[in-house]
Design a protein around this motif. Structure first.
Motif, short mmCIF file in Angstrom:
data_model
loop_
_atom_site.label_atom_id
_atom_site.label_comp_id
_atom_site.label_asym_id
_atom_site.label_seq_id
_atom_site.Cartn_x
_atom_site.Cartn_y
_atom_site.Cartn_z
N LEU A 7 0.82 -1.21 0.00
CA LEU A 7 0.00 0.00 0.00
C LEU A 7 0.86 1.26 0.00
N ALA A 8 2.02 1.20 0.63
CA ALA A 8 2.90 2.36 0.69
C ALA A 8 3.68 2.57 -0.61
N THR A 9 4.03 1.50 -1.29
CA THR A 9 4.85 1.64 -2.50
C THR A 9 4.04 1.86 -3.77
N THR A 10 2.77 1.52 -3.78
CA THR A 10 1.95 1.66 -4.98
C THR A 10 1.87 3.10 -5.49
N PRO A 11 1.59 4.11 -4.63
CA PRO A 11 1.54 5.49 -5.15
C PRO A 11 2.89 5.97 -5.67
N CYS A 12 3.97 5.57 -5.02
CA CYS A 12 5.30 5.99 -5.47
C CYS A 12 5.63 5.40 -6.84
N LEU A 13 5.34 4.13 -7.02
CA LEU A 13 5.61 3.50 -8.31
C LEU A 13 4.72 4.07 -9.41
N THR A 14 3.47 4.35 -9.07
CA THR A 14 2.55 4.93 -10.05
C THR A 14 3.04 6.30 -10.50
N LEU A 15 3.46 7.12 -9.55
CA LEU A 15 3.97 8.45 -9.88
C LEU A 15 5.23 8.36 -10.73
N ALA A 16 6.12 7.43 -10.40
CA ALA A 16 7.35 7.26 -11.18
C ALA A 16 7.03 6.81 -12.61
N LEU A 18 4.20 7.33 -14.29
CA LEU A 18 3.58 8.45 -15.01
C LEU A 18 4.61 9.48 -15.45
N THR A 19 5.58 9.77 -14.59
CA THR A 19 6.63 10.73 -14.93
C THR A 19 7.48 10.22 -16.09
N LEU A 20 7.88 8.97 -16.02
CA LEU A 20 8.68 8.40 -17.11
C LEU A 20 7.89 8.33 -18.40
N GLY A 21 6.60 8.06 -18.31
CA GLY A 21 5.76 8.05 -19.50
C GLY A 21 5.65 9.42 -20.14
N TYR A 22 5.49 10.45 -19.30
CA TYR A 22 5.40 11.81 -19.83
C TYR A 22 6.72 12.23 -20.48
N LEU A 23 7.84 11.88 -19.85
CA LEU A 23 9.13 12.21 -20.45
C LEU A 23 9.34 11.47 -21.77
N ALA A 24 8.84 10.25 -21.87
CA ALA A 24 8.93 9.51 -23.14
C ALA A 24 8.09 10.20 -24.22
N VAL A 25 6.92 10.71 -23.85
CA VAL A 25 6.09 11.45 -24.81
C VAL A 25 6.81 12.73 -25.24
N CYS A 26 7.48 13.39 -24.29
CA CYS A 26 8.19 14.62 -24.62
C CYS A 26 9.36 14.38 -25.56
N VAL A 27 9.99 13.22 -25.45
CA VAL A 27 11.09 12.89 -26.36
C VAL A 27 10.53 12.55 -27.75
#
Length: 83
Positions: A7-16, A18-27
């Motif tokens: 339960l503690a790691t799920t939000p952190c992994l989700t945020l990571a 999403l961030t990597l996905g957005y950076l991939a879209v930006c590239v």
């Protein structure tokens, strides 16, 4: 894994992810539609029907994404550090 750690790691992994996905879209697609003119390149005048060239995008209808600005800044700092 205990339910508490899961339960503690799920939000952190989700945020990571999403961030990597957005950076991939930006590239892959560094430009997005201009928010001011909605990608048309022209902005309507409030008093007349005729519009003008959009000042924000200089009439192209495109803008550089925020994530791409960050990527460019990191690249520039890296290049400056190599000199």
């Amino acid at each position: 894994m205990t339910p508490r750690t899961l339960l503690a790691t799920t939000p952190c992994l989700t945020l990571a992810l999403l961030t990597l996905g957005y950076l991939a879209v930006c590239v892959a697609a560094p430009f997005g539609r201009c928010r001011t003119c909605h990608g048309t390149g022209r902005k309507r005048s409030p008093l007349a029907r005729a519009g003008r060239e959009c000042r924000r995008c200089a009439g192209t209808g495109l803008r550089l994404r925020v994530g791409r600005h960050a990527i460019n800044h990191i690249k520039d700092e890296y290049q400056a550090g190599k000199r």
